[in-house]
Design a protein around this motif. Sequence first.
Motif, PDB file in Angstrom:
ATOM      1  N   PHE A  95      -1.868  11.263   7.930  1.00  0.00           N
ATOM      2  CA  PHE A  95      -2.439  10.450   6.791  1.00  0.00           C
ATOM      3  C   PHE A  95      -3.736  10.506   7.118  1.00  0.00           C
ATOM      4  CE2 PHE A  95       1.966   9.654   6.530  1.00  0.00           C
ATOM      5  CZ  PHE A  95       2.461   9.680   5.497  1.00  0.00           C
ATOM      6  N   GLN A 136      -6.462  10.929   2.712  1.00  0.00           N
ATOM      7  CA  GLN A 136      -5.650  10.252   1.740  1.00  0.00           C
ATOM      8  C   GLN A 136      -6.033  11.162   0.085  1.00  0.00           C
ATOM      9  OE1 GLN A 136      -6.020   6.192   1.902  1.00  0.00           O
ATOM     10  NE2 GLN A 136      -5.307   5.826  -0.385  1.00  0.00           N
ATOM     11  N   ASN A 190       0.996  -1.156  -0.141  1.00  0.00           N
ATOM     12  CA  ASN A 190       0.025  -0.146  -0.007  1.00  0.00           C
ATOM     13  C   ASN A 190       0.777   1.208  -0.025  1.00  0.00           C
ATOM     14  OD1 ASN A 190      -2.148   1.539  -0.069  1.00  0.00           O
ATOM     15  ND2 ASN A 190      -2.902   0.991   1.770  1.00  0.00           N
ATOM     16  N   ILE A 212       0.375   5.374   0.369  1.00  0.00           N
ATOM     17  CA  ILE A 212      -0.542   6.572   0.771  1.00  0.00           C
ATOM     18  C   ILE A 212       0.094   8.070   0.635  1.00  0.00           C
ATOM     19  CG2 ILE A 212      -1.950   7.605   2.729  1.00  0.00           C
ATOM     20  CD1 ILE A 212      -2.109   4.606   3.873  1.00  0.00           C
ATOM     21  N   TRP A 213      -0.611   8.713  -0.140  1.00  0.00           N
ATOM     22  CA  TRP A 213      -0.280  10.358  -0.212  1.00  0.00           C
ATOM     23  C   TRP A 213      -1.330  10.904   0.669  1.00  0.00           C
ATOM     24  CZ3 TRP A 213       3.924  12.587  -2.449  1.00  0.00           C
ATOM     25  CH2 TRP A 213       4.699  12.091  -3.215  1.00  0.00           C
ATOM     26  N   SER A 214      -0.630  11.997   1.344  1.00  0.00           N
ATOM     27  CA  SER A 214      -1.831  12.791   2.353  1.00  0.00           C
ATOM     28  C   SER A 214      -1.105  14.201   2.145  1.00  0.00           C
ATOM     29  CB  SER A 214      -1.817  12.264   3.567  1.00  0.00           C
ATOM     30  OG  SER A 214      -2.807  13.056   4.426  1.00  0.00           O
TER      31      SER A 214
END
Length: 181
Positions: A155, A158, A146, A148-150
């Motif tokens: 986070f 997302q 996985n 995730i960009w935030s």
Amino acid sequence: SIVVTTSGTYFIQVGNAFCSKVDTVIVNYSPPPSVGVSIPSNTGCAPFTATINASPSNADSLVWTFDSAGSSATTSSTTSQTFTFNTPGNYTVTVAATNEICPNSATSSASIVVLQPIQVSTLTPIYICNNDPYTLVANISGTPTNVIWSDQSDFSNQLNSGPGDYDIVVSTSGTYYIQAL
């Protein structure tokens, strides 16, 4: 002669027409040793520390062998060992149980999978002019399940669509965070 298969006290009497003699022997039956191996978590990224648990029965000592891990066998009565695997690969941990009474031993094995460590790198600070869209690309090595960009350090917001979506398009300035799991 007789064959004895259970613990107990056995008597022998010998004699002739004039005299006799009785003697006893105490037989303690000891079942052979057995052992099982369990690893609560057997897969991780290098360096991976695993706790291996043995469940021996009728054993005086255990011999732990960490296959391909650069470790020699360790003899111990400890039923739990912790070992760090520094190099990615597939490993086998074997535990042999022995006891002083029975010449037999029992062995059990378990597998450990050590993956490449996950590393993430992004660009140095960039400049966006006139709110033009810019694609932030994550350079990822290893095998994340996985990404995730935030725009929040916890986070909680997302920005990408899912696990295989490594890039995002931004058009506003700010700090963006990436997490590869």
